[in-house]
Design a protein around this motif. Structure first.
Motif, mmCIF file in Angstrom:
data_model
loop_
_atom_site.group_PDB
_atom_site.id
_atom_site.type_symbol
_atom_site.label_atom_id
_atom_site.label_comp_id
_atom_site.label_asym_id
_atom_site.label_seq_id
_atom_site.Cartn_x
_atom_site.Cartn_y
_atom_site.Cartn_z
ATOM 1 N N TYR A 1 0.794 -1.075 0.088
ATOM 2 C CA TYR A 1 -0.071 0.013 -0.136
ATOM 3 C C TYR A 1 0.900 1.111 0.215
ATOM 4 N N TRP A 2 0.372 2.381 -0.814
ATOM 5 C CA TRP A 2 1.209 3.529 -0.917
ATOM 6 C C TRP A 2 0.571 4.806 -0.399
ATOM 7 N N ASN A 3 1.411 5.250 0.634
ATOM 8 C CA ASN A 3 0.836 6.663 1.245
ATOM 9 C C ASN A 3 2.041 7.375 1.265
ATOM 10 N N TRP A 4 2.111 8.720 0.673
ATOM 11 C CA TRP A 4 3.232 9.398 0.560
ATOM 12 C C TRP A 4 3.743 9.795 1.774
ATOM 13 N N GLU A 5 2.884 10.254 2.848
ATOM 14 C CA GLU A 5 3.204 10.497 4.450
ATOM 15 C C GLU A 5 4.269 9.408 4.744
ATOM 16 N N LEU B 1 -1.093 8.711 -7.159
ATOM 17 C CA LEU B 1 -0.658 7.563 -6.518
ATOM 18 C C LEU B 1 -0.832 7.293 -4.939
ATOM 19 N N GLU B 2 -1.537 8.359 -4.343
ATOM 20 C CA GLU B 2 -2.072 8.476 -2.974
ATOM 21 C C GLU B 2 -2.957 7.391 -2.643
ATOM 22 N N SER B 3 -2.981 6.620 -1.745
ATOM 23 C CA SER B 3 -3.936 5.405 -1.425
ATOM 24 C C SER B 3 -3.898 4.589 -2.411
ATOM 25 N N THR B 4 -2.993 4.087 -3.077
ATOM 26 C CA THR B 4 -2.916 2.974 -3.956
ATOM 27 C C THR B 4 -2.085 2.046 -3.749
ATOM 28 N N PHE B 5 -1.897 0.815 -4.514
ATOM 29 C CA PHE B 5 -0.972 -0.137 -4.262
ATOM 30 C C PHE B 5 0.042 -0.091 -5.292
ATOM 31 N N ALA B 6 1.102 -0.142 -4.873
ATOM 32 C CA ALA B 6 2.537 -0.224 -5.613
ATOM 33 C C ALA B 6 2.997 -1.442 -6.057
ATOM 34 N N LEU B 7 3.207 -1.938 -7.070
ATOM 35 C CA LEU B 7 3.720 -3.091 -7.752
ATOM 36 C C LEU B 7 5.250 -3.152 -7.545
ATOM 37 N N ASN B 8 6.023 -3.333 -6.550
ATOM 38 C CA ASN B 8 7.230 -3.440 -6.462
ATOM 39 C C ASN B 8 7.896 -4.235 -7.461
ATOM 40 N N TYR C 1 -8.611 -0.775 -5.459
ATOM 41 C CA TYR C 1 -7.474 0.040 -5.335
ATOM 42 C C TYR C 1 -6.909 0.416 -6.850
ATOM 43 N N GLY C 2 -6.495 1.682 -6.976
ATOM 44 C CA GLY C 2 -5.515 2.074 -8.118
ATOM 45 C C GLY C 2 -4.313 1.275 -7.857
ATOM 46 N N CYS C 3 -3.389 1.011 -8.827
ATOM 47 C CA CYS C 3 -2.141 0.481 -8.639
ATOM 48 C C CYS C 3 -1.155 1.060 -9.663
ATOM 49 N N TRP C 4 0.059 0.984 -9.221
ATOM 50 C CA TRP C 4 1.307 1.608 -10.141
ATOM 51 C C TRP C 4 2.487 0.816 -10.197
#
Length: 215
Positions: free
Chosen positions: A109-113, A134-141, A169-172
């Protein structure tokens, strides 16, 4: 040729691997975490960093990526830290005959903070106002598939399992900005170009791709 665990590869490629999704703990698995090596009967656990490094390294060494092995080591280290410190979700494809790891996709899960490190700062700066997507999305590492399993759709199935796990969720992700099988796979599953981020292993700015949450 040997597999990621140093064992000879047999003629099992015709047997479709089993795919499962494993979630890490929200607070991480702690500094004492030791991954359980893949094998017969192993399920519901995250693999050790050595298996992640072996699979990614074998896949990324081939054209068109031709990556230096040091990047597989780096990405495996990031995986290890992520599992120990924070929640990750991972889709795994394991052989039905001997449980060997064949493919994986993992992210968080991605949160900029919460992203307070140089790479994230550079990503935010590179994307500018688009970083809010990208806030509150999931990052595919990381996504990788054993190259001896090509043309079997295992990479696609594994990625789809990961996407299903974070449905809603959005993903990136960030990938090399080249025409590659991985990039074409992402595009076929709804990822589109968002902008460019930090330097990728090929020395050029990485391509950031985004998949919005289902409406």
């Amino acid at each position: 040729m040997n597999d990621g665990n140093g064992q000879p590869v047999s003629g099992e490629q015709s047997v479709a691997p089993m795919i499962e999704v494993v979630w890490g703990r929200l607070s991480g698995l702690g500094p004492g975490w030791q991954g359980v090596p893949s094998g017969p009967g192993v399920s519901g656990v995250l693999p050790p960093r050595e298996e992640v490094e072996a699979i990614y390294g074998a896949a990324a060494a081939e054209p068109p990526l031709n990556e230096d092995p040091k990047y597989a080591t780096l990405f495996a280290d990031v995986y290890d830290v992520s599992v120990r410190r924070g929640q990750v979700v991972m889709a795994l494809a394991r052989s039905q005959t001997d449980g060997r790891l064949s493919a994986f996709a993992y992210g968080h899960y991605w949160n900029w903070e919460e992203q307070k490190y140089p790479w994230a700062f550079e990503l935010q700066s590179s994307l500018g106002e688009r970083c809010t997507e990208l806030e509150s999305t999931f990052a595919l590492n990381l996504l990788a598939r054993d190259p001896r399993r090509r043309d079997q759709g295992i990479g696609r199935r594994t990625l789809k399992a990961w996407l299903n796990a974070v449905a809603g969720y959005g993903c990136w992700l960030q990938t090399d900005d080249i025409d590659s099988p991985a990039r074409r796979l992402y595009e076929s599953l709804g990822f589109t170009e968002l902008g460019h981020g930090p330097e990728a292993p090929n020395g050029r700015p990485g391509l950031v791709m985004f998949r919005p949450a289902p409406s």
